[in-house]
Design an enzyme around this catalytic site. Structure first.
Site, PDB file in Angstrom:
ATOM      1  N   GLU A  44      46.935  42.316  39.310  1.00 13.49           N
ATOM      2  CA  GLU A  44      47.133  43.540  38.523  1.00 13.49           C
ATOM      3  C   GLU A  44      48.360  44.301  39.043  1.00 13.49           C
ATOM      4  O   GLU A  44      48.493  44.543  40.242  1.00 13.49           O
ATOM      5  CB  GLU A  44      45.867  44.395  38.718  1.00 13.49           C
ATOM      6  CG  GLU A  44      45.840  45.692  37.970  1.00 13.49           C
ATOM      7  CD  GLU A  44      44.516  46.431  38.213  1.00 13.49           C
ATOM      8  OE1 GLU A  44      43.703  45.971  39.049  1.00 13.49           O
ATOM      9  OE2 GLU A  44      44.297  47.467  37.555  1.00 13.49           O
ATOM     10  N   LYS A 126      44.901  47.337  30.275  1.00 19.71           N
ATOM     11  CA  LYS A 126      43.532  47.483  30.760  1.00 19.71           C
ATOM     12  C   LYS A 126      42.709  48.309  29.766  1.00 19.71           C
ATOM     13  O   LYS A 126      43.162  49.359  29.302  1.00 19.71           O
ATOM     14  CB  LYS A 126      43.588  48.207  32.104  1.00 19.71           C
ATOM     15  CG  LYS A 126      42.388  48.081  32.992  1.00 19.71           C
ATOM     16  CD  LYS A 126      42.774  48.683  34.356  1.00 19.71           C
ATOM     17  CE  LYS A 126      41.736  48.509  35.420  1.00 19.71           C
ATOM     18  NZ  LYS A 126      42.274  48.932  36.735  1.00 19.71           N
ATOM     19  N   CYS A 162      40.897  43.707  35.853  1.00 19.10           N
ATOM     20  CA  CYS A 162      40.055  44.362  36.867  1.00 19.10           C
ATOM     21  C   CYS A 162      38.824  45.097  36.309  1.00 19.10           C
ATOM     22  O   CYS A 162      37.814  44.477  36.048  1.00 19.10           O
ATOM     23  CB  CYS A 162      40.928  45.298  37.689  1.00 19.10           C
ATOM     24  SG  CYS A 162      40.251  45.626  39.344  1.00 19.10           S
TER      25      CYS A 162
END
Lengths: 591, 591
Positions: A44, A126, A162
């Site tokens: 990430e 995200k 994540c």
């Protein structure tokens, strides 16, 4: 069944160092390609480092990250690496006009992209933004609303970032509905004690929910207060662990996977046939890199599982990694420690020797009239055992100068000694350019049993999140580990066995002011870590007087934990809570 | 047209002091009822104080707030105040089972409630959660999803909380669709220079959008770094300001309003007839307190508009309020200042005299060999003019003791002097229990032109958010204001007119190390306040060498702004970014 060689690169990036991080990505892509990897993944926000904090709100930094991504795609192709599919995290921005108050136009997003043949093929942001604990992502980012699924050698790979797998719903469910054959998740998941077990169970559960193999790649190394432990892993839909990387080590987890052949339609056909929105408003965006299916290689690569670390070995390792990263990423080579002969500074010195080498560790003993002979001896003995640099400077002349001028008594006299030592360390630091390490542990910090501008002085506090009882356990573990390897244990036994004392007045011991550390730490754990109220803590069987005393100390110690004084805020950007910069920030406005 | 007498109480609450804040609410409700008010409003989270930060995550604190709300309703009735409708903010929690990762079960909410006849009649939770600048509300709260509309004396009053009117959509639109006759907004809106103009325009625009009169009640007073300026106001749908309270003064804005008679159906009839969800998923929840319409009184109360403060008067006022609150709310009575003769400590001393009175201001001159005679004279002259306590303690003996032991040179020698002064101030603070004030201004802080553990020492920095050029303007303004009142200007003219110098080496002036402050502050404003990148700042006409130097200084000064050293995080609750406590917190676990 199609085969795919996957390379998960758990690398150590630096916040702001876009050029350096890009170099790392090229280096590890070449390494993976040389070993025949078809799909290569990086953590990430690998391109910018993580966490970027307020850099996300600086449009010129976002622009630099986006430009670097395009340049990276081109460079990989130019260096003959274009045929490898590369997934890498970066800082991007929303292209939709909607924006939220407090965010710049073109709101920042925590993105990842697929690079192939010189182009940025697909991007995602995200979806679930964590905003608890160390995370402030709702502050910085707006969420993404797509599920990219790209086909490589006949396998449909879905992407997530994540937190997307820590929260229910979202991309995990979407991946199942989109019929993905592999869910690839890029992460910057900070270390916490025992979190690796939690993470493994989570990944297993999410792989089952997604109905496919899940590949999890995590950052490694230290960034300011955070340590990233790597621990990248691959789990199949049945929960079997196919591969697991070590903690705290930079490297590549390489393995061959047998994955289901893609059956879902793509492109316009898919749009016509299926609902575009599959879960939580996520839209599936499909891309095809290659339809050709690869057979399983004659000698498949299996990565195996790195051995697990013991509880204390793991924590000690995290502390060493965090300290080393802080020293190096802030441009220091050597550290300076006030060595009292007590357990805290002894553990800090042992950590420092392990982190940067004894020749880069400078210690100074600063005795006063109240310092015991055994303390001086223990400090010198630690120096002898480890080979670190050691000198002694008495603070008595400075102490006498203040006492003559001010005639201090009681706490003022005690704190003075501690502050004279802080001033001495900073003077040496300024003169010799060493980073001062503060010895304070979490128990002291929690109850305010330390001197502001005294023993709290330092650029880094390696054990500030370590309770005193754990300080003792880590010291014993480090000595035992040395003994097992046939080396000299670094910490003198007397330092570990004697009762802790600040030695700021005659015959002082910590238990004059505090409960026994095992008891104190148990109450602190309930009050601080588990957020239990007084009634709940009493119900756990603790003594009311102790609980009340500890709670009162914790509630009134906040002042000491904020050393740069607060001050009235009158503008849109105060330093402090509304301007949060990474300390280790290598990004500079281009000049 | 129904008439309603409204009382907006802009009160000064203290975070955590639920009992004290409840007393305040009772006191001001009685005051309003005695003047015939029908509807009485208090600020956002008045019962707990604002901002509560991590206290929101402590379930026992949430429970204490909720219990206090019920007790408050009962007490108001018991004291004969039950017939008055009271709207008050508090910390509540969500009753729906859904919860977000990182929040405790029964997620906390930023709530307000209507109290009437001993009961909590209706509640709402803030719909738009700010999470920028000083706000972290998405971290702490989950949003509310109702629009309460209560009928009092035939008028439908809709409720909203602070950010609900700063963001588009949500409760403003919902209030229009629900046919509200009054939109009552409870706020804890922190002061920023010139924000009052912004706030007035916002309230006007939202009143027009809601199509009804908008009443805005704001907190007043200081809480840690934040100052709340009050400035409560009432605006009708045409944008006319009906009443406006002063800034920085606790008090009640009381006025009679002519408001439209409610026509919307209520209860089951309403549910059957109308869509329940009117905007952004908000559900209208209607309640009736009283249908009887009151005629306009023979002598209507009009509150008028408090005179506006001038630019510098307003900023100076905010600094005085913030300083006074910090001293008092943290349990101090007196302050201690190192008085150098320079402009920063002189302004801080003048602010302190205005905040807590000259008799509670203790100053010490701490000359070294490099201190000029004019500096010593200017410090003494300020003391003479203001009547504050003044003494002189030379740091030469302490300085010589360190130099004899360490032989320091250059920056190490300069910083030593500053740290010896910091240590001296803290010794006096410990001995005499005064709060040390740090003199650092925002320009210095931004570029790191200060000494860690030296001039940055102190429990509060009154001018830490004030650029140096504004320090000069405020000093001049304060002197002129004194002259206009026929008083002695507090700050010696020479302090204002001489070139700034740290006096840490011979003939040193700030411009040896920094650009001229007007230029520095202009670049800082572009880079820090407006988040402009280098290219954009150059395009504004600044010199490239200056811009590059300033940017480099700001980017590398972060270390100095975090004085408690960072340290490797290994647990779920580190002190620092993942444990954010208000410093001035009066809440204690009940014992």
């Amino acid at each position: 069944m199609p085969s795919l060689r996957l390379a998960l690169n758990q690398i150590d990036t630096t916040v702001g160092d876009i050029a350096g991080n890009s170099e790392l990505v090229v280096h590890w892509t070449r390494h993976a390609a040389e070993q025949g990897a078809h799909l290569v993944a990086f953590p990430e926000m690998a391109l910018t480092g993580y966490p970027v904090e307020d850099l996300a709100l600086r449009p010129s930094f976002v622009a630099a990250s986006r430009a670097a991504l395009v340049a990276l795609a081109e460079r990989l192709a130019a260096e003959g690496l274009g045929d490898t599919a590369v997934v890498v995290g970066y800082l991007g921005r929303s292209t939709t006009p909607s924006q939220r108050l407090g965010l710049p136009v073109g709101s920042p997003q925590n993105c990842a992209a697929l690079l192939h043949r010189g182009r940025v093929v697909t991007r995602l942001a995200k979806h679930h933004l964590p905003n608890y604990g160390v995370f402030d992502e709702f502050r910085y980012f707006v969420p993404g609303d797509t599920l990219p699924v790209f086909r490589v050698h006949g396998v449909d790979v879905a992407l997530a970032v994540c937190e997307d797998i820590w929260q229910d719903g979202g991309r995990v469910q979407a991946a199942r509905q989109a019929g993905a054959g592999l869910l690839l998740v890029v992460n910057a998941s900070p270390y916490e004690a025992d979190k690796d077990d939690l993470r493994l169970e989570l990944v297993r559960r999410r792989a089952a929910e997604a109905g496919c193999t899940l590949a999890y790649v995590n950052q490694v190394g230290g960034q300011d207060e955070l340590v990233f432990d790597g621990d990248s892993l691959v789990v199949d839909a049945s929960g079997e662990v196919l591969a697991r990387a070590p903690q705290f080590e930079e490297g590549c987890l390489l393995l061959d996977l047998d994955l289901p052949q893609a059956t879902a339609a793509t492109g316009r056909e898919a749009e016509a046939n299926s609902s575009r929105f599959v879960a939580d408003g996520l839209e599936v965006v499909r891309t095809v890199l290659s339809e050709d299916v690869l057979p399983a290689p004659a000698e498949p690569v299996t990565a195996g599982q790195a051995p697990r670390l013991g509880e204390l070995e793991e924590v000690y390792g995290a502390l060493v990694v965090g300290l080393r990263a802080y020293v190096q990423k802030n441009g220091f080579t050597a550290v300076l420690i006030g060595l009292s002969g007590g357990i805290d500074s002894a553990l800090v010195a042992a950590l420092a020797v392990d982190a940067v080498g004894a020749d880069n560790v400078h210690c100074v003993s600063m005795p006063s009239a109240y310092s015991s002979q055994h303390s001086r001896d223990d400090a010198a003995e630690l120096a002898r055992r480890t080979g670190l640099h050691f000198r002694t400077v008495s603070i008595e002349p400075m102490f006498n100068a203040y006492m003559d001028a001010l005639g201090l008594t009681g706490l003022a006299e005690e704190n003075l000694q501690s502050r004279l030592r802080g001033t001495l360390l900073m003077a040496l630091s300024n003169q010799e350019n060493h980073l001062v390490l503060a010895p304070g542990n979490k128990s002291e910090l929690a109850v305010g049993y330390s001197t502001l501008y005294g023993d709290s002085v330092g650029g880094y506090g390696p054990v500030k999140d370590v309770y005193k009882s754990l300080v003792f356990r880590l010291a014993r573990w480090r000595n035992e580990a040395a003994a097992e390897r046939g080396e000299t244990p670094p910490i003198p036994e007397n330092t570990i066995s004697k009762p802790p004392s600040a030695e700021l007045r005659p015959d002082q011991v910590d238990t004059d002011s505090l409960p026994d550390y095992d008891l104190l730490d148990a109450v602190l754990t309930a009050y601080v870590e588990r957020d239990r109220g007084r009634a709940e803590i009493l119900a756990e069987g603790f003594d009311a007087a102790v609980v009340d005393r500890v709670i009162r100390l914790v509630d009134t110690a906040e002042y000491k934990r904020r050393q740069y004084p607060p001050g009235t805020k009158i503008s849109s950007k105060n330093f402090g809570r509304d301007r949060r910069q990474p300390i280790t920030n290598r990004w500079r406005e281009p000049s």
